[in-house]
Design an enzyme around this catalytic site. Structure first.
Site, PDB file in Angstrom:
ATOM      1  N   HIS A  14       1.474   3.035  -1.482  1.00  0.00           N
ATOM      2  CA  HIS A  14       1.721   3.886  -0.310  1.00  0.00           C
ATOM      3  C   HIS A  14       2.968   4.737  -0.549  1.00  0.00           C
ATOM      4  CE1 HIS A  14       2.844   4.104   4.203  1.00  0.00           C
ATOM      5  NE2 HIS A  14       1.812   4.909   4.002  1.00  0.00           N
ATOM      6  N   HIS A  56       7.060  12.929   4.135  1.00  0.00           N
ATOM      7  CA  HIS A  56       6.274  12.361   5.225  1.00  0.00           C
ATOM      8  C   HIS A  56       6.604  12.991   6.571  1.00  0.00           C
ATOM      9  CE1 HIS A  56       5.371   9.458   8.450  1.00  0.00           C
ATOM     10  NE2 HIS A  56       4.337   9.119   7.705  1.00  0.00           N
TER      11      HIS A  56
HETATM   12  O1  G3P Z   1      -2.701   7.672   4.088  1.00  0.00           O
HETATM   13  C1  G3P Z   1      -2.433   6.425   4.608  1.00  0.00           C
HETATM   14  C2  G3P Z   1      -1.109   6.382   5.323  1.00  0.00           C
HETATM   15  O2  G3P Z   1      -0.151   6.973   4.487  1.00  0.00           O
HETATM   16  C3  G3P Z   1      -1.132   7.081   6.644  1.00  0.00           C
HETATM   17  O3  G3P Z   1       0.027   6.924   7.367  1.00  0.00           O
HETATM   18  O4  G3P Z   1       2.099   7.810   8.308  1.00  0.00           O
HETATM   19  O5  G3P Z   1       2.169   6.487   6.211  1.00  0.00           O
HETATM   20  O6  G3P Z   1       1.258   8.782   6.196  1.00  0.00           O
HETATM   21  P1  G3P Z   1       1.457   7.528   6.990  1.00  0.00           P
HETATM   22 MG    MG Z   2       0.588   8.937   4.133  1.00  0.00          MG
END
Ligand code: G3P
Ligand code: MG
Length: 260
Positions: A14, A56
């Site tokens: 992630h 992000h």
């Molecule tokens: O793509 C999965 C996840 O990254 C979505 O949530 O807020 O971490 O981008 P976020």
């Molecule tokens: Mg994400």
């Protein structure tokens, strides 16, 4: 030259390297590769002059030494920001990366890349289109060098961005080369099938903590792969896999390295 199609490994790092490196950084990609992780996810947003950069939040404060909104700054300013020190002083000097740099690193490291299109509010269509154009250009660059691009996947919470990415990728890619797409949701909506069809998306991504058993059963019955975020507990991961979830996004890739 055709890009290999997308296949989910069980574990997707992630925000590049999970919690082990600054989020959405090139350093994170290196950490993921070192741990034997085969696929990464990262978030991409546009600068004021429409350069896709890895970040992000819509604002700079949490993950860099910059201030204000990403969409208000030109790339020339953004690329000088330090995105490492906030994580740990060992990463001080890590610079905010653009999409092309990230793709080059994924290619060199053999990492499949889930590009999450993360438009700032009001920039949905433009972000989807520009990200897809950059990816098409990268695919052409790889083809010209005689190499296959690593598997690529687009995802987004924004249906408008996904639609724009689809149109631009179909226009820009060689036959069969447009990356597959996943619709990203918090809770999977009741009309998920209609949405996937309308957007021509193959996969679903959803919040592991808002997953309902009945919905998962529907998704499985339809033979659609579902990847869930963000799962940092190996016990929860095993439960999700046993229930039929295809893949998880994790910040704790160190806990999953052996099973990636
Ligand atoms: O793509 C999965 C996840 O990254 C979505 O949530 O807020 O971490 O981008 P976020
Ligand atoms: Mg994400």
């Amino acid at each position: 030259m055709m890009s290999p199609s997308w296949h989910y490994p069980r574990i997707i790092a992630h925000r590049c390297g999970g919690a082990l490196a600054p989020e959405n950084s090139l350093a994170g990609l290196a950490v993921a590769a070192r741990l034997g992780i085969r696929a990464v996810e990262f978030d991409v947003m546009l600068s004021a002059d429409a350069v896709p950069v890895l970040i992000h939040d819509e604002t700079l404060e949490r993950t860099s030494n910059g201030q204000g909104r990403v969409a208000d700054w030109p790339y020339e300013r953004l690329r000088r920001l330090d995105v490492g020190r906030h994580h740990h002083r060992a990463f001080a000097g890590e610079r905010l990366a653009d999409l092309h740099q990230a793709l080059i690193h994924c290619q060199a490291l053999g990492l499949a890349a889930n590009i999450e299109i993360k438009p700032a509010a009001g920039h949905e269509r433009q972000t989807g289109r520009v990200v897809a154009e950059w990816v098409s250009a990268f695919q052409r660059e790889c083809a010209a060098a005689g190499s296959q691009t690593v598997p690529l996947l687009f995802s987004s919470f924004s249906e408008e961005a996904l639609e724009a990415a689809r149109l631009a990728a179909d226009a820009g890619a060689g036959a069969g080369d447009a990356p597959a797409r996943a619709l990203l949701c918090e809770e999977i909506p009741a009309d998920w099938q209609t949405r996937l069809q309308r957007l021509d998306c193959r996969y679903l991504h959803g919040d592991a903590h808002r997953l309902q058993a009945g919905r998962l059963a529907e998704i499985q019955a339809a033979g659609v792969a579902l990847a869930c975020y963000t799962v940092n507990d190996p016990v929860q991961a095993e439960q999700l896999f046993a229930a039929g979830v295809t893949a998880i996004f994790s910040d704790r890739i160190d806990l999953f390295a052996a099973t990636a």
